[in-house]
Write a protein that holds these residues in place. Structure first.
Motif, PDB file in Angstrom:
ATOM      1  N   GLY A  61      -6.061  15.496 -43.894  1.00 38.35           N
ATOM      2  CA  GLY A  61      -5.999  16.368 -42.729  1.00 38.35           C
ATOM      3  C   GLY A  61      -7.307  16.485 -41.963  1.00 38.35           C
ATOM      4  N   TRP A  62      -8.325  15.700 -42.367  1.00 36.92           N
ATOM      5  CA  TRP A  62      -9.589  15.726 -41.634  1.00 36.92           C
ATOM      6  C   TRP A  62      -9.398  15.159 -40.224  1.00 36.92           C
ATOM      7  N   SER A  63     -10.095  15.769 -39.283  1.00 37.84           N
ATOM      8  CA  SER A  63     -10.013  15.296 -37.905  1.00 37.84           C
ATOM      9  C   SER A  63     -10.997  14.142 -37.685  1.00 37.84           C
ATOM     10  N   MET A  64     -10.519  13.117 -37.010  1.00 34.49           N
ATOM     11  CA  MET A  64     -11.331  11.939 -36.716  1.00 34.49           C
ATOM     12  C   MET A  64     -10.696  11.192 -35.553  1.00 34.49           C
ATOM     13  N   PRO A  65     -11.435  10.284 -34.909  1.00 35.18           N
ATOM     14  CA  PRO A  65     -10.801   9.483 -33.858  1.00 35.18           C
ATOM     15  C   PRO A  65      -9.624   8.693 -34.417  1.00 35.18           C
ATOM     16  N   SER A  66      -8.477   8.878 -33.798  1.00 37.54           N
ATOM     17  CA  SER A  66      -7.251   8.268 -34.322  1.00 37.54           C
ATOM     18  C   SER A  66      -6.276   8.026 -33.181  1.00 37.54           C
ATOM     19  N   TRP A  67      -5.735   6.808 -33.130  1.00 41.73           N
ATOM     20  CA  TRP A  67      -4.730   6.499 -32.113  1.00 41.73           C
ATOM     21  C   TRP A  67      -3.390   7.126 -32.456  1.00 41.73           C
ATOM     22  N   TYR A  68      -3.170   7.414 -33.740  1.00 41.05           N
ATOM     23  CA  TYR A  68      -1.956   8.121 -34.185  1.00 41.05           C
ATOM     24  C   TYR A  68      -2.173   8.575 -35.619  1.00 41.05           C
ATOM     25  N   ASP A  69      -1.419   9.584 -36.011  1.00 41.39           N
ATOM     26  CA  ASP A  69      -1.505  10.093 -37.376  1.00 41.39           C
ATOM     27  C   ASP A  69      -0.801   9.133 -38.338  1.00 41.39           C
ATOM     28  N   ILE A  70      -1.434   8.893 -39.476  1.00 43.37           N
ATOM     29  CA  ILE A  70      -0.812   8.130 -40.560  1.00 43.37           C
ATOM     30  C   ILE A  70      -0.409   9.143 -41.624  1.00 43.37           C
ATOM     31  N   ILE A  71       0.884   9.234 -41.862  1.00 42.91           N
ATOM     32  CA  ILE A  71       1.414  10.270 -42.746  1.00 42.91           C
ATOM     33  C   ILE A  71       1.466   9.784 -44.195  1.00 42.91           C
ATOM     34  N   GLU A  86       1.945   7.722 -27.004  1.00 40.83           N
ATOM     35  CA  GLU A  86       0.922   8.283 -26.122  1.00 40.83           C
ATOM     36  C   GLU A  86      -0.262   7.320 -25.982  1.00 40.83           C
ATOM     37  N   SER A  87      -0.679   6.739 -27.100  1.00 42.44           N
ATOM     38  CA  SER A  87      -1.789   5.792 -27.055  1.00 42.44           C
ATOM     39  C   SER A  87      -1.414   4.528 -26.288  1.00 42.44           C
ATOM     40  N   ALA A  88      -0.183   4.052 -26.481  1.00 40.62           N
ATOM     41  CA  ALA A  88       0.278   2.903 -25.706  1.00 40.62           C
ATOM     42  C   ALA A  88       0.273   3.220 -24.218  1.00 40.62           C
ATOM     43  N   GLY A  89       0.630   4.455 -23.879  1.00 41.44           N
ATOM     44  CA  GLY A  89       0.584   4.866 -22.477  1.00 41.44           C
ATOM     45  C   GLY A  89      -0.823   4.812 -21.911  1.00 41.44           C
ATOM     46  N   GLN A  90      -1.832   5.148 -22.736  1.00 43.54           N
ATOM     47  CA  GLN A  90      -3.215   5.035 -22.289  1.00 43.54           C
ATOM     48  C   GLN A  90      -3.574   3.581 -22.004  1.00 43.54           C
ATOM     49  N   VAL A  91      -3.091   2.671 -22.851  1.00 43.65           N
ATOM     50  CA  VAL A  91      -3.372   1.247 -22.638  1.00 43.65           C
ATOM     51  C   VAL A  91      -2.698   0.771 -21.349  1.00 43.65           C
ATOM     52  N   LEU A  92      -1.477   1.208 -21.111  1.00 43.55           N
ATOM     53  CA  LEU A  92      -0.795   0.833 -19.866  1.00 43.55           C
ATOM     54  C   LEU A  92      -1.580   1.308 -18.649  1.00 43.55           C
ATOM     55  N   THR A  93      -2.126   2.512 -18.733  1.00 40.74           N
ATOM     56  CA  THR A  93      -2.938   3.032 -17.630  1.00 40.74           C
ATOM     57  C   THR A  93      -4.167   2.161 -17.405  1.00 40.74           C
ATOM     58  N   LEU A  94      -4.792   1.707 -18.491  1.00 44.51           N
ATOM     59  CA  LEU A  94      -5.965   0.841 -18.372  1.00 44.51           C
ATOM     60  C   LEU A  94      -5.590  -0.522 -17.776  1.00 44.51           C
ATOM     61  N   ILE A  95      -4.430  -1.058 -18.169  1.00 43.82           N
ATOM     62  CA  ILE A  95      -3.974  -2.319 -17.579  1.00 43.82           C
ATOM     63  C   ILE A  95      -3.821  -2.166 -16.066  1.00 43.82           C
ATOM     64  N   GLU A  96      -3.174  -1.090 -15.666  1.00 45.25           N
ATOM     65  CA  GLU A  96      -2.951  -0.879 -14.230  1.00 45.25           C
ATOM     66  C   GLU A  96      -4.276  -0.672 -13.490  1.00 45.25           C
ATOM     67  N   ALA A  97      -5.239  -0.023 -14.136  1.00 48.95           N
ATOM     68  CA  ALA A  97      -6.545   0.162 -13.497  1.00 48.95           C
ATOM     69  C   ALA A  97      -7.248  -1.178 -13.302  1.00 48.95           C
ATOM     70  N   GLN A  98      -7.110  -2.078 -14.281  1.00 42.86           N
ATOM     71  CA  GLN A  98      -7.713  -3.399 -14.131  1.00 42.86           C
ATOM     72  C   GLN A  98      -7.021  -4.195 -13.023  1.00 42.86           C
ATOM     73  N   ARG A  99      -5.716  -4.086 -12.950  1.00 44.27           N
ATOM     74  CA  ARG A  99      -4.991  -4.759 -11.870  1.00 44.27           C
ATOM     75  C   ARG A  99      -5.430  -4.207 -10.511  1.00 44.27           C
ATOM     76  N   ALA A 100      -5.594  -2.887 -10.431  1.00 48.32           N
ATOM     77  CA  ALA A 100      -6.013  -2.269  -9.168  1.00 48.32           C
ATOM     78  C   ALA A 100      -7.416  -2.709  -8.774  1.00 48.32           C
ATOM     79  N   SER A 101      -8.228  -3.097  -9.772  1.00 50.59           N
ATOM     80  CA  SER A 101      -9.593  -3.549  -9.479  1.00 50.59           C
ATOM     81  C   SER A 101      -9.631  -5.004  -9.037  1.00 50.59           C
ATOM     82  N   GLY A 102      -8.476  -5.672  -9.065  1.00 57.24           N
ATOM     83  CA  GLY A 102      -8.411  -7.048  -8.595  1.00 57.24           C
ATOM     84  C   GLY A 102      -8.238  -8.095  -9.675  1.00 57.24           C
ATOM     85  N   ILE A 103      -8.098  -7.681 -10.947  1.00 58.26           N
ATOM     86  CA  ILE A 103      -7.890  -8.624 -12.037  1.00 58.26           C
ATOM     87  C   ILE A 103      -6.394  -8.884 -12.188  1.00 58.26           C
ATOM     88  N   PRO A 104      -5.931 -10.128 -12.061  1.00 62.01           N
ATOM     89  CA  PRO A 104      -4.504 -10.400 -12.250  1.00 62.01           C
ATOM     90  C   PRO A 104      -4.068 -10.087 -13.681  1.00 62.01           C
TER      91      PRO A 104
END
Length: 219
Positions: A61-71, A86-104
């Protein structure tokens, strides 16, 4: 995503690698690796996001950087699926930001170590419907791949490089190989490399990653 570390190349960026760290690490964990790769891959931007800090059941139950809880680990890893999504959604947002910056999209790569690798495999093959440059899966597993899942034609074209330690004491070699076998059975252009190492990254592995990326960026 204000806490994402972005490493710009010396020349204008023509490709991007979004690289997720493992459980308990942070966005700076792979900064030395990214900087070393930029030395041989000019024009590649590295995007290193930070996982949120939250309790991890498996670690008392210690708090640490984690993309998801492992039970639990057995019989199969039990995880918090909502947090994974939720973490996958963050990656999708980053993909779209890279596309918006001009990276195919075809020059955007997803990479992840351990838990981060599980997120990028889920994102690439269950959430993202467009093109990708490819996926680097380091010392990881695929908790959401299922026997009845089929892939679309675009997803089948995502090149994947799976890399794993033969002596991995955290994510067993067999789990990494299972993800590779699942992708290969569905016609994905996937390659497998393993090394005499534990749950870590070694220089030989980094050389293989650099060569693999260079081949795809030369297309």
């Amino acid at each position: 995503m204000h806490d994402t570390l972005i490493l710009e190349p010396a020349q204008p960026a023509s490709a991007s690698v979004i690289w997720l760290h493992g459980l308990g690490a942070d966005r700076f964990d792979f900064q030395p690796v990214a900087e070393a790769l930029q030395g041989v891959l000019p024009g590649v931007r590295f995007v290193l996001p930070q996982a949120p800090t939250r309790p991890v059941t498996l670690n008392g139950g210690w708090s640490m950087p984690s993309w998801y809880d492992i039970i639990a680990l057995q019989p199969e890893r039990a995880i918090d699926m909502a947090q994974l999504e939720e973490s996958a959604g963050q990656v999708l947002t980053l993909i779209e930001a890279q596309r918006a910056s001009g990276i195919p999209a075809a020059r955007i790569f997803l990479a992840g170590f351990s838990q981060g690798g599980a997120v990028v495999l889920h994102t690439a093959f269950r959430r993202w419907a467009g093109e990708l440059g490819g996926v680097l899966a380091l010392s990881t597993y695929a908790p959401t791949f299922s026997a009845d899942q089929q892939l679309g034609a675009i997803q089948q074209r995502h090149p994947v490089l799976c890399l794993h330690g033969r002596d991995d004491e955290v994510v067993p070699h067999a789990l990494g190989r299972r993800a590779y076998d699942w992708l290969a059975a569905r016609g994905v252009d996937v390659a497998w490399r393993d090394y005499p190492m534990g749950h870590e990254v070694v220089n030989e592995e980094l050389r293989d990653i650099a060569l693999w990326l260079a081949e795809r960026l030369a297309d």
